[in-house]
Design an enzyme around this catalytic site. Structure first.
Site, short mmCIF file in Angstrom:
data_model
loop_
_atom_site.label_atom_id
_atom_site.label_comp_id
_atom_site.label_asym_id
_atom_site.label_seq_id
_atom_site.Cartn_x
_atom_site.Cartn_y
_atom_site.Cartn_z
N HIS A 81 0.82 -1.22 0.00
CA HIS A 81 0.00 0.00 0.00
C HIS A 81 0.85 1.27 0.00
CE1 HIS A 81 0.25 0.73 4.47
NE2 HIS A 81 0.22 -0.59 4.56
N ASP A 83 -0.13 4.37 1.13
CA ASP A 83 -0.33 5.33 2.22
C ASP A 83 0.44 4.92 3.47
OD1 ASP A 83 -2.28 3.14 2.27
OD2 ASP A 83 -3.16 4.12 4.02
N ASP A 111 6.26 1.05 6.62
CA ASP A 111 4.94 0.43 6.48
C ASP A 111 4.16 1.30 5.52
OD1 ASP A 111 2.37 -0.53 6.69
OD2 ASP A 111 2.11 -0.02 8.81
N GLU A 144 -4.97 2.12 2.86
CA GLU A 144 -5.02 0.88 3.64
C GLU A 144 -5.19 1.19 5.11
OE1 GLU A 144 -3.48 -2.55 6.01
OE2 GLU A 144 -2.79 -0.48 6.01
N GLU A 145 -4.50 2.24 5.56
CA GLU A 145 -4.43 2.53 7.00
C GLU A 145 -5.75 3.07 7.56
OE1 GLU A 145 -2.05 1.60 8.82
OE2 GLU A 145 -0.20 1.54 7.64
N ASP A 168 3.00 -6.96 3.77
CA ASP A 168 2.60 -5.96 4.76
C ASP A 168 2.61 -6.51 6.19
OD1 ASP A 168 1.85 -3.53 5.76
OD2 ASP A 168 -0.25 -3.68 5.16
N HIS A 349 4.16 2.33 12.88
CA HIS A 349 3.23 3.27 13.51
C HIS A 349 3.89 3.98 14.69
CE1 HIS A 349 -0.61 1.07 11.80
NE2 HIS A 349 0.39 1.09 10.95
ZN ZN Z 1 0.77 -1.64 6.33
CA CA Z 2 -0.01 -0.09 9.05
#
Ligand code: ZN
Ligand code: CA
Length: 378
Positions: A81, A83, A111, A144-145, A168, A349
């Site tokens: 992804h 984003d 990520d 995705e997030e 991922d 994150h």
């Molecule tokens: Zn991810």
């Molecule tokens: Ca994530």
């Protein structure tokens, strides 16, 4: 077949370039354009769907196709992804002793740019060396997030793949996620009737009492080894002299077994509705399937391909369940078999997010080995 060695410098350059392009959810346009340029240069066919309109963002999902140069191999996809969980417009990247990290003031965005750079670098090596391969698609998603919205919006008419790999999750590189829960959220509005609490309380219907009645009978917490349920919040009421006319309750249920999620949500729904009926009020219940769970085994083709590729590389990596969701949940629910594969990103994150250059390189190796295994699945 000649052995291909990975050029770490250009891989690091690709990864850090992707990280340097700020791309929070709904603002992925710049990084999508960069990746389009990269893939166009390698001769892939590029298509975009209309996800931007659906998710309210500035970029669509990108579907890139590398036509097969051999016949009879399964068609596969690799997915990552665009984003990142939050913006990082002032990103300062530190590359030191085989580690790539930030200065601690922002996320890195590994990520999922670690996953994406592994896929892009592998495709570059395949094209440059004309390695044998079946059709390869890249399904590169937005948003995705924020609830897997890009994957949900993906135009499946642009997808032509038998199975695939979603890059991922974190190391060890090649880790396969075998199981994730099905996750439902509930928003429950219990509606009673206001009345003066001192003058004529008998004319009111107390929504707090209604909620208490329902919740006190509810099975909550750990339901069984694979199922949980929770009341997360309850809001309502204004003053002590008013019979409370309305409360809003947020709740969830999860299970590795989707039937058990359905049963738990039905149980909770029934108790709220019974309480409403008993008190003469109303229950308005919205149920949202946050994501659909799945269970994979070594017999599933994508898992087989990863395991064989690892074996060929003399690498080992665990197969494990996880509590969270990814685009793979949406793809599988929409009929696209795939598995989540461990790549390089760690401490995601957080502002301590980092990757090991060695893991990035291993992810590229693994991707090349998967492509080779699939080419031999004829
Ligand atoms: Zn991810
Ligand atoms: Ca994530």
């Amino acid at each position: 077949m000649t052995e291909i060695s990975i050029q770490n410098d250009r891989l690091v350059d690709l990864f850090t370039t992707l990280c340097s392009i700020n791309s929070p959810p709904r603002q992925e346009r710049a990084v999508v354009e960069y990746v389009k340029g990269f893939l166009r240069g390698l001769g892939l066919e590029l298509r975009e769907d209309n996800a931007a309109e659906i998710v309210g963002g500035d970029a669509n999902n990108l579907i890139a196709t590398l036509p097969a140069n051999i016949t009879g191999a399964p068609k596969i996809f690799f997915s990552a992804h665009f984003d990142t969980v939050e913006p990082n417009p002032n990103l300062k990247i530190i590359v030191q002793d085989g580690v790539i990290k930030t200065d601690g003031t922002s996320i890195l965005g590994a990520d999922d740019k670690a996953g994406m750079s592994a896929i892009l670098e592998a495709v570059r090596i395949v094209v440059e060396n004309n390695l044998p391969h079946g059709q390869i698609q890249l399904l590169l998603t937005v948003c995705e997030e924020i609830g897997l919205q890009g994957a949900r919006a993906l135009d499946l008419s642009l997808v032509d793949s038998d199975f695939g790999f979603v890059y991922d999750t974190g190391p060890p590189v090649g880790t396969v996620i075998t199981q994730t829960p099905t996750h439902d959220t509930m928003r429950v509005r219990l509606i009673g009737k206001p009345a003066h609490a001192g003058v004529e309380p008998e004319k009111g219907i107390n929504a707090i009492q209604m909620a208490a009645h329902a919740i006190s009978q509810m099975k909550l917490g750990r339901i069984d080894a694979e199922t949980t349920a929770n009341i997360g919040s309850i809001h309502g009421g204004q003053a002590t002299n008013v019979v409370c006319p309305e409360v809003v309750i947020m709740a969830e249920a999860r299970s590795l077994n989707p039937d058990k999620v359905n049963a738990q949500v039905a149980h909770m729904t029934q108790l709220f509705e019974q309480a409403a009926q008993q008190f003469g009020g109303q229950a308005m219940i919205e149920i949202d399937r946050h994501y659909e769970g799945y269970t994979l085994t070594e017999n599933d083709l994508p898992v087989q391909a990863v395991r064989r590729a690892l074996h060929r590389l003399g690498m080992d990596a665990p197969m494990r369940p996880t509590g969270g969701g990814s685009d793979a949940n949406v793809f599988i629910a929409r009929g696209l078999p795939c598995c989540v594969v461990g790549t390089a990103h760690q401490k995601i994150h957080t502002h301590e997010e980092f990757v090991l250059i060695d893991d990035l390189a291993k992810s590229v190796d693994l991707t090349l080995a998967i492509i080779r295994e699939v080419a031999e699945m004829r």
